[in-house]
Write an enzyme that holds these catalytic residues in place. Structure first.
Site, mmCIF file in Angstrom:
data_model
loop_
_atom_site.group_PDB
_atom_site.id
_atom_site.type_symbol
_atom_site.label_atom_id
_atom_site.label_comp_id
_atom_site.label_asym_id
_atom_site.label_seq_id
_atom_site.Cartn_x
_atom_site.Cartn_y
_atom_site.Cartn_z
ATOM 1 N N ASP A 65 26.976 69.848 -4.029
ATOM 2 C CA ASP A 65 28.263 69.172 -4.215
ATOM 3 C C ASP A 65 28.073 67.669 -4.116
ATOM 4 O O ASP A 65 27.240 67.189 -3.337
ATOM 5 C CB ASP A 65 29.249 69.589 -3.091
ATOM 6 N N ASP A 71 36.498 57.606 2.413
ATOM 7 C CA ASP A 71 37.828 57.119 2.060
ATOM 8 C C ASP A 71 38.272 57.709 0.732
ATOM 9 O O ASP A 71 39.459 57.943 0.504
ATOM 10 C CB ASP A 71 37.923 55.596 2.093
ATOM 11 N N GLU A 94 46.469 52.361 -0.643
ATOM 12 C CA GLU A 94 45.675 51.147 -0.481
ATOM 13 C C GLU A 94 44.406 51.229 -1.305
ATOM 14 O O GLU A 94 43.829 50.223 -1.700
ATOM 15 C CB GLU A 94 45.353 50.973 1.018
ATOM 16 N N GLU A 95 43.982 52.472 -1.628
ATOM 17 C CA GLU A 95 42.745 52.684 -2.404
ATOM 18 C C GLU A 95 42.960 52.628 -3.908
ATOM 19 O O GLU A 95 41.995 52.709 -4.669
ATOM 20 C CB GLU A 95 42.158 54.075 -2.054
ATOM 21 N N ASP A 116 47.524 54.293 3.604
ATOM 22 C CA ASP A 116 46.139 53.818 3.618
ATOM 23 C C ASP A 116 45.317 55.008 4.079
ATOM 24 O O ASP A 116 45.365 55.379 5.246
ATOM 25 C CB ASP A 116 46.011 52.634 4.603
ATOM 26 N N LEU A 118 42.151 55.818 4.694
ATOM 27 C CA LEU A 118 41.165 55.727 5.779
ATOM 28 C C LEU A 118 40.928 54.258 6.103
ATOM 29 O O LEU A 118 40.017 53.617 5.577
ATOM 30 C CB LEU A 118 39.855 56.437 5.393
ATOM 31 N N ASP A 119 41.765 53.749 6.992
ATOM 32 C CA ASP A 119 41.662 52.329 7.361
ATOM 33 C C ASP A 119 40.479 52.141 8.322
ATOM 34 O O ASP A 119 40.254 52.952 9.214
ATOM 35 C CB ASP A 119 42.953 51.909 8.063
ATOM 36 N N GLU A 283 49.661 48.638 5.905
ATOM 37 C CA GLU A 283 49.236 48.458 7.308
ATOM 38 C C GLU A 283 50.357 47.849 8.150
ATOM 39 O O GLU A 283 50.807 48.440 9.139
ATOM 40 C CB GLU A 283 47.992 47.551 7.343
HETATM 41 P P1 P6P Z 1 37.552 41.896 10.209
HETATM 42 C C1 P6P Z 1 39.522 47.228 8.265
HETATM 43 O O1 P6P Z 1 38.703 46.853 7.179
HETATM 44 C C2 P6P Z 1 40.678 46.261 8.325
HETATM 45 O O2 P6P Z 1 41.431 46.310 7.152
HETATM 46 C C3 P6P Z 1 41.538 46.593 9.538
HETATM 47 O O3 P6P Z 1 41.501 47.941 9.852
HETATM 48 C C4 P6P Z 1 40.921 45.740 10.624
HETATM 49 O O4 P6P Z 1 41.858 45.350 11.600
HETATM 50 C C5 P6P Z 1 40.423 44.513 9.853
HETATM 51 O O5 P6P Z 1 40.181 44.938 8.512
HETATM 52 C C6 P6P Z 1 39.123 43.989 10.445
HETATM 53 O O6 P6P Z 1 38.787 42.805 9.734
HETATM 54 O O7 P6P Z 1 37.628 40.682 9.316
HETATM 55 O O8 P6P Z 1 37.798 41.554 11.656
HETATM 56 O O9 P6P Z 1 36.313 42.743 10.023
#
Ligand code: P6P
Length: 338
Positions: A65, A71, A94-95, A116, A118-119, A283
């Site tokens: 697979d 994400d 967000e993706e 979002d 997978l933030d 977010e």
């Molecule tokens: P930096 C993750 O990519 C994100 O969007 C948020 O979850 C997180 O708070 C921020 O970016 C972290 O950004 O610039 O501190 O790495």
């Protein structure tokens, strides 16, 4: 502590009684969404295995697979869980650059889902907590398919908001506008069980959360505020401690439970063109609804986040969110009053 075991499904049903106009469609929407979260939790927990033993994303695992980036997997799981239930008229992620229409073969519904998937996913290989963030609105547009108009909304129009943090345990936190509840996934049951019935953020905390690596690019007010909370003064309960995970869901979750403030101010390298990082729609809006419902506050520095209406799906915004007294003090420094 009552021995009563409350599942997320039962809690959602109980929340439905608080919305006399609710028809049960909203309840079923949340149930379908919850299934996606359980599937994502299962994959996130295997992530180390996938990347180390079964091949990194984009390759093929032992069974041939294609290994999806997590994400992408999370995006796919949520879309497939929500595209056919008849609850939604449109989605946005967000993706994904543009809005995501409901496939023609499926019935349309009354709600709008923004998420979002997978933030913080850049942290996944280091086994750092990541999360899913989501927002639900009533549709605004007329006609059959939902539209961009349904997705560009003031934050205060949200019907519900929540997040799942995939960490040492998997927790789901959500609000439908009647307070904030937290659930912990019991993997042996495959159920989210009520673990935090009524989350309230402390009026003030002792932790600040910000990427100090950007300090040279902050506006003057933010610089002064951070300097202030780092000075020793027992009478005013300073200095604060710094905690920064770099995954917004995890940083805001800790702030919600322990108090304090999370900040991602704009980059003012070019003072004429401040650059924000966090997304308003996916977010800042959902997290701000949750924190306000728990008694906290969320601001750009001079505007309440929930009063903002995005002009585009991926609009970015500076954010300071957390305990009301901490956010209030930040606003005083940001505006130059202190
Ligand atoms: P930096 C993750 O990519 C994100 O969007 C948020 O979850 C997180 O708070 C921020 O970016 C972290 O950004 O610039 O501190 O790495």
């Amino acid at each position: 502590m009552s021995g009563k075991i409350v599942t997320l499904q039962r809690h959602i049903m109980e929340q439905q009684t608080l919305h006399p106009e609710a028809s049960g469609r909203f309840t079923r929407l949340l149930w379908d969404l919850t299934l996606a979260f359980k599937l994502i939790a299962r994959e996130v927990n295997k992530a180390g295995l996938v990347s180390e033993i079964l091949g990194a994303a984009g390759t093929h695992n032992v069974s041939g697979d294609t290994v999806m980036k997590l994400d992408q997997y999370a995006q796919d799981r949520i879309f497939k869980a929500m595209d056919h239930g008849g609850h939604l008229c449109v989605m946005a992620s967000e993706e994904v650059e543009d809005i995501i229409p409901i496939p023609d073969q499926f019935p349309l519904g009354h709600y709008v889902l923004l998420f979002d998937p997978l933030d913080g996913s850049s942290n996944i290989d280091a086994n750092v907590s990541v999360g899913t963030i989501w927002s639900i609105y009533h549709r605004k547009s007329r006609g059959r398919q939902g539209s961009l108009e349904d997705c560009l909304r003031h934050g205060y129009e949200q019907v519900a908001a929540g997040y799942v943090v995939y960490g040492s345990s998997v927790m789901l936190v959500y609000t439908t506008g009647h307070g904030v509840a937290g659930f912990t996934l019991d993997p042996s049951l495959g159920e989210f069980l009520l673990s935090h019935p009524a989350i309230r953020i402390p009026a003030r905390g002792k932790i600040y959360s910000i990427n100090e690596g950007n300090a040279l690019f902050w506006d003057a007010g933010t610089q002064k505020y951070i300097q202030y909370i780092k000075q020793r003064d027992e009478a005013t309960n300073r200095p604060y401690s710094l905690r920064y995970i770099g995954s917004m869901v995890a940083d805001v979750h800790r702030t919600l439970l322990y108090g304090g403030i999370f900040l991602y101010p704009a980059d003012c390298k070019d003072p004429q063109k401040p650059k924000a990082k966090l997304r308003l729609t996916y977010e800042a809006h959902p997290m701000s609804m949750i924190v306000e419902q728990a008694g906290g506050r969320a601001t750009t520095g001079d505007m309440r986040i929930l009063n903002l209406e995005p002009k585009s799906l991926h609009e970015r915004v500076p954010l300071a969110i957390g305990s009301p007294e901490d956010v209030g003090m930040y606003e005083e420094f940001f505006s130059g009053k202190r």
